[in-house]
Scaffold this active site. Structure first.
Site, PDB file in Angstrom:
ATOM      1  N   GLU A  26     -10.688 -10.861  -4.903  1.00 59.45           N
ATOM      2  CA  GLU A  26      -9.238 -10.753  -4.658  1.00 59.45           C
ATOM      3  C   GLU A  26      -8.708 -11.947  -3.888  1.00 59.45           C
ATOM      4  O   GLU A  26      -7.569 -11.962  -3.433  1.00 59.45           O
ATOM      5  CB  GLU A  26      -8.882  -9.431  -3.966  1.00 59.45           C
ATOM      6  CG  GLU A  26      -9.799  -8.976  -2.890  1.00 59.45           C
ATOM      7  CD  GLU A  26      -9.478  -7.569  -2.383  1.00 59.45           C
ATOM      8  OE1 GLU A  26      -8.498  -6.946  -2.818  1.00 59.45           O
ATOM      9  OE2 GLU A  26     -10.227  -7.095  -1.510  1.00 59.45           O
ATOM     10  N   ARG A  36     -10.371   4.168  -1.640  1.00 60.39           N
ATOM     11  CA  ARG A  36      -9.835   3.400  -0.497  1.00 60.39           C
ATOM     12  C   ARG A  36     -10.065   4.202   0.794  1.00 60.39           C
ATOM     13  O   ARG A  36      -9.270   5.068   1.125  1.00 60.39           O
ATOM     14  CB  ARG A  36      -8.341   3.159  -0.681  1.00 60.39           C
ATOM     15  CG  ARG A  36      -7.977   2.116  -1.721  1.00 60.39           C
ATOM     16  CD  ARG A  36      -6.463   1.903  -1.719  1.00 60.39           C
ATOM     17  NE  ARG A  36      -6.056   0.729  -2.456  1.00 60.39           N
ATOM     18  CZ  ARG A  36      -5.601   0.748  -3.702  1.00 60.39           C
ATOM     19  NH1 ARG A  36      -5.511   1.882  -4.356  1.00 60.39           N
ATOM     20  NH2 ARG A  36      -5.233  -0.369  -4.291  1.00 60.39           N
ATOM     21  N   CYS A  39      -9.528  -3.234 -10.449  1.00 62.51           N
ATOM     22  CA  CYS A  39      -9.003  -2.041  -9.776  1.00 62.51           C
ATOM     23  C   CYS A  39      -7.634  -2.288  -9.156  1.00 62.51           C
ATOM     24  O   CYS A  39      -7.105  -1.434  -8.461  1.00 62.51           O
ATOM     25  CB  CYS A  39      -9.990  -1.527  -8.735  1.00 62.51           C
ATOM     26  SG  CYS A  39     -10.355  -2.738  -7.471  1.00 62.51           S
ATOM     27  N   ARG A  61     -15.164   1.825  -1.235  1.00 63.66           N
ATOM     28  CA  ARG A  61     -14.887   0.512  -0.640  1.00 63.66           C
ATOM     29  C   ARG A  61     -14.915   0.636   0.881  1.00 63.66           C
ATOM     30  O   ARG A  61     -14.301   1.551   1.435  1.00 63.66           O
ATOM     31  CB  ARG A  61     -13.505   0.017  -1.085  1.00 63.66           C
ATOM     32  CG  ARG A  61     -13.150  -1.283  -0.399  1.00 63.66           C
ATOM     33  CD  ARG A  61     -11.859  -1.843  -0.892  1.00 63.66           C
ATOM     34  NE  ARG A  61     -10.712  -1.131  -0.342  1.00 63.66           N
ATOM     35  CZ  ARG A  61      -9.463  -1.437  -0.638  1.00 63.66           C
ATOM     36  NH1 ARG A  61      -9.219  -2.411  -1.498  1.00 63.66           N
ATOM     37  NH2 ARG A  61      -8.462  -0.784  -0.109  1.00 63.66           N
ATOM     38  N   ARG A  77       2.704  -9.636  -0.648  1.00 61.79           N
ATOM     39  CA  ARG A  77       2.935  -8.507  -1.566  1.00 61.79           C
ATOM     40  C   ARG A  77       3.869  -7.460  -0.990  1.00 61.79           C
ATOM     41  O   ARG A  77       4.317  -6.582  -1.710  1.00 61.79           O
ATOM     42  CB  ARG A  77       1.590  -7.881  -1.980  1.00 61.79           C
ATOM     43  CG  ARG A  77       0.792  -7.303  -0.848  1.00 61.79           C
ATOM     44  CD  ARG A  77      -0.658  -7.031  -1.250  1.00 61.79           C
ATOM     45  NE  ARG A  77      -0.866  -5.648  -1.633  1.00 61.79           N
ATOM     46  CZ  ARG A  77      -2.064  -5.089  -1.781  1.00 61.79           C
ATOM     47  NH1 ARG A  77      -3.156  -5.811  -1.596  1.00 61.79           N
ATOM     48  NH2 ARG A  77      -2.180  -3.836  -2.118  1.00 61.79           N
ATOM     49  N   ASN A 110      -4.005  -7.032  -6.909  1.00 65.84           N
ATOM     50  CA  ASN A 110      -2.881  -6.963  -5.961  1.00 65.84           C
ATOM     51  C   ASN A 110      -2.975  -8.108  -4.957  1.00 65.84           C
ATOM     52  O   ASN A 110      -2.000  -8.808  -4.685  1.00 65.84           O
ATOM     53  CB  ASN A 110      -2.888  -5.635  -5.206  1.00 65.84           C
ATOM     54  CG  ASN A 110      -2.944  -4.455  -6.145  1.00 65.84           C
ATOM     55  OD1 ASN A 110      -2.543  -4.578  -7.294  1.00 65.84           O
ATOM     56  ND2 ASN A 110      -3.440  -3.332  -5.677  1.00 65.84           N
ATOM     57  N   ASP A 111      -4.176  -8.261  -4.415  1.00 70.64           N
ATOM     58  CA  ASP A 111      -4.364  -9.350  -3.466  1.00 70.64           C
ATOM     59  C   ASP A 111      -4.589 -10.674  -4.171  1.00 70.64           C
ATOM     60  O   ASP A 111      -4.143 -11.722  -3.692  1.00 70.64           O
ATOM     61  CB  ASP A 111      -5.537  -9.042  -2.533  1.00 70.64           C
ATOM     62  CG  ASP A 111      -5.105  -8.093  -1.426  1.00 70.64           C
ATOM     63  OD1 ASP A 111      -4.026  -8.324  -0.855  1.00 70.64           O
ATOM     64  OD2 ASP A 111      -5.830  -7.124  -1.156  1.00 70.64           O
ATOM     65  N   HIS A 169       0.823  -1.210   0.000  1.00 67.89           N
ATOM     66  CA  HIS A 169       0.000   0.000   0.000  1.00 67.89           C
ATOM     67  C   HIS A 169       0.855   1.256   0.000  1.00 67.89           C
ATOM     68  O   HIS A 169       0.451   2.296  -0.501  1.00 67.89           O
ATOM     69  CB  HIS A 169      -0.993  -0.036   1.162  1.00 67.89           C
ATOM     70  CG  HIS A 169      -2.075  -1.033   0.921  1.00 67.89           C
ATOM     71  ND1 HIS A 169      -2.071  -2.283   1.488  1.00 67.89           N
ATOM     72  CD2 HIS A 169      -3.147  -0.989   0.101  1.00 67.89           C
ATOM     73  CE1 HIS A 169      -3.120  -2.954   1.047  1.00 67.89           C
ATOM     74  NE2 HIS A 169      -3.788  -2.194   0.207  1.00 67.89           N
TER      75      HIS A 169
HETATM   76  C1  PEP Z   1      -6.247  -5.123  -4.777  1.00 71.83           C
HETATM   77  O1  PEP Z   1      -6.021  -5.949  -3.888  1.00 71.83           O
HETATM   78  O2  PEP Z   1      -5.956  -5.304  -5.975  1.00 71.83           O
HETATM   79  C2  PEP Z   1      -6.871  -3.840  -4.429  1.00 71.83           C
HETATM   80  C3  PEP Z   1      -7.242  -2.994  -5.362  1.00 71.83           C
HETATM   81  O3  PEP Z   1      -7.012  -3.542  -3.104  1.00 71.83           O
HETATM   82  P1  PEP Z   1      -5.790  -3.057  -2.184  1.00 71.83           P
HETATM   83  O4  PEP Z   1      -4.596  -2.835  -3.053  1.00 71.83           O
HETATM   84  O5  PEP Z   1      -6.218  -1.829  -1.489  1.00 71.83           O
HETATM   85  O6  PEP Z   1      -5.607  -4.223  -1.267  1.00 71.83           O
HETATM   86 MG    MG Z   2      -6.950  -5.685  -1.981  1.00 74.09          MG
END
Ligand code: PEP
Ligand code: MG
Length: 579
Positions: free
Chosen positions: A440, A302, A511, A338, A474, A463-464, A195
């Site tokens: 995710e 977010r 996203c 979210r 990550r 991402n997740d 993040h």
């Molecule tokens: C993701 O996990 O791709 C996402 C958009 O949420 P975050 O990066 O805030 O976990």
């Molecule tokens: Mg995420």
């Protein structure tokens, strides 16, 4: 002598500036006996250090820039208040007298006692308060041992134009430092989709992570050059190299401004397929970047950044004001909010995740929707605020990290309860408000058809999704080489989710960071993705790729990428797709 170090470039841009090294290490505290005749002097030493800490915090408080989030002041105020509390000021003094120990040790014993009490609390929100104890004690310890304080907290503009070198940074640190105008940052740890780095990209701060032991090689104020794309850091560059990087910095700026011609163009492939480009928003300040980039709405807001750098979670009215500002600022374009995805690397109070490990696997723990459902009052406050804000513009609600259908149904049922409350109170909200789930976790991609029947939309958080599919943390640079968006398992899960959306006729967006990476855009278009949400700085570049793409001339075997056994083969095919 020139020194070149290589890390992982995570946020593009060239920065040229002086190093500022942050040390968060705990001072080494040992016990020693104080002779009877020195006790009074030792008591004074501790009293003076506490007073000095108080003065330092007040100075920080007075220098917070006017445009810093209000939470920054409350974060500092809490620390000042703690310095007035007898548990920190009186008890250690008594210990010095009764044990005849040194001030540092007395403070350390009291710190441990307080931390133990916090550790035993069931309430995860209160548990995070022990980080505050740690910060305050650490500050006094540093004064007692004549060490510098961790001055990333100092909002006096001293960091302006500097390249920050740190072991690691939390998202909260990054927000604070951005307000001081840092030029870039380089950390020893971190991953491309942590993040902190997502925030760096959206704030346009060049950044490199994963440069092992960097603080041993670089000195404070040493001139540095960093390239946030290639991950190269150069110390002591000669004139030719410096000129070369100055030129590259100018070229980069020219490239970014040349993209502005796409702003007013519709997003459409050469063969006429319209695509929706949305922005990810992290902070209220993002709104101007979002409108400059010509986004068609916000695909991911977010909200957790509202909860950082403060002690108590935001109340309903404060959240309502924040969401209302966003939705009104977007002039009737849709905003997908979210619900809070706190936990893992996003602590609630901006506390240092490095100092206190609560659970062995925070990413697999009480995070996102799990925390929302575990803290129903905090969750309902947010849901009520979002609902009330929906009276002022087009809002959608999105639940993060759904792993199983009951979580989604429970969240929706809490939302229904909130609607009924608002009805009783005569408070307005959008009765047609749409709800969606983030995909995710592999379980939700595999069962996407099941989820699709209960929501108005799905949004893929790559991402997740990549982290959980490949079991690659990550934020851990040591396993970063395994973090692969082109892994066939990841691509198949994305494809399954898109197919589920088609079957049940609901939109599916993406996203995660993959949606804003120009390398993957054509592939995602070929897989059927029509709604992309990304950090606003990536938007025009992605639009350029889309507008230059002719879907009918992509290679026939494009989707075979889902069957490529090795990253090398996948890369070769990706190059053909992008050719
Ligand atoms: C993701 O996990 O791709 C996402 C958009 O949420 P975050 O990066 O805030 O976990
Ligand atoms: Mg995420």
């Amino acid at each position: 002598m020139t020194l070149e170090l290589q890390g992982i470039g995570v946020s593009r841009g060239i920065a040229i500036g002086k190093a500022h090294i942050l040390f968060h290490n705990q001072p080494d505290i040992r016990e020693y006996l104080i002779p009877e005749f020195s006790i009074e002097q030792e008591l004074d030493r501790l009293r003076d250090a506490i007073e000095e800490a108080r003065q330092q915090l007040k100075a920080i408080r007075n220098h917070i820039p006017a445009n810093a989030p209000a939470d920054v002041s409350s974060f500092i105020d809490t620390h000042i208040l703690m310095l007035n509390d007898s548990s920190l000021t009186k008890v250690p003094l008594e210990m010095i007298q009764s044990r005849r120990c040194n001030a540092e040790w007395a403070l350390q014993l009291q710190r441990d006692a307080l931390i133990n009490v916090f550790n035993e609390m069931d309430d995860p929100y209160l548990r995070t308060r022990r980080d505050d104890v740690d910060h305050v004690v650490n500050r006094i310890h540093r004064i007692l041992t004549d060490q510098d304080t961790a001055d990333h907290e100092i909002a006096d503009g001293r960091l302006k134009g500097h390249i920050i070198i740190a072991e690691d940074l939390t998202p909260a640190d990054t927000v604070l430092m951005q307000h001081q105008g840092i030029a870039a940052f380089v950390t020893e740890h971190g991953g491309a989709t942590s993040h902190t780095t997502i925030l760096a990209r959206s704030l346009g701060i060049p950044a490199i992570v994963g440069v092992e032991s960097i603080r041993r090689y670089i000195q404070d104020n040493e001139p540095l050059i960093i390239d946030g794309e290639t991950g190269v850091l150069i110390a002591g560059a000669d004139e030719t190299t410096t000129r070369e990087y100055q030129q590259r910095r100018a070229d980069f700026a020219a490239h970014i401004s040349s993209l502005s011609r796409y702003k007013s163009q519709p997003t459409k492939t050469q063969d006429g397929k319209s695509i929706t480009l949305l922005a990810n928003a992290e902070l209220p300040d993002d709104l101007s970047t979002i409108s400059n980039a010509g986004a068609q709405g916000i695909g991911l807001y977010r909200t957790e950044f509202l909860y950082m750098n403060r002690v108590a979670p935001p109340e309903e009215e404060e959240q309502l004001a924040a969401y209302r500002d966003v939705v009104e600022g977007m002039n009737n374009q849709p905003v997908t909010i979210r619900t809070f995805d706190l936990g893992a690397d996003k602590t609630v109070d901006g506390g240092r995740k490095l100092t206190q490990t609560v659970v062995t696997n925070p990413a697999l723990g009480l995070r996102a929707i799990r925390l929302c459902l575990n803290q129903p009052n905090m969750f309902r406050t947010q849901l009520r605020a979002i609902l009330r804000a929906s009276a002022y513009g087009k809002i959608k609600i999105m639940f993060p990290m759904i792993a199983a259908l009951p979580e989604l149904l429970q969240a929706q049922s809490l939302l229904e309860q909130c609607k009924q409350e608002l009805d009783k109170e005569g408070l307005a909200y959008d009765r047609q408000i749409e709800t969606g789930a983030m995909v995710e976790i592999p379980s939700s991609a595999i069962c996407a058809e099941m989820f699709a029947q209960h929501v108005d939309f799905l949004s893929i958080g790559t991402n997740d999704l990549i982290q959980y599919t490949l079991a690659v943390d990550r934020i851990d640079d040591t396993v970063n080489y395994l973090y692969d968006p082109l892994h066939p398992a990841v691509l198949r899960l994305i494809h399954m989710t898109l197919e589920a959306g088609k079957k049940y006729d609901i939109p599916v967006s993406m996203c995660g960071e993959m949606a804003g990476d120009p390398r993957y855009i054509r592939l995602l278009l070929a897989m059927g993705l029509e709604h992309f949400s990304m950090h606003p700085n990536a938007l025009l570049e992605v639009k350029q790729v889309i507008n230059e793409t002719n879907l009918s001339s992509l290679p026939d075997n494009t989707l075979q990428i889902m069957n490529m056994a090795t990253p090398f083969e996948a890369d070769v095919l990706l190059e053909q797709i992008n050719a």
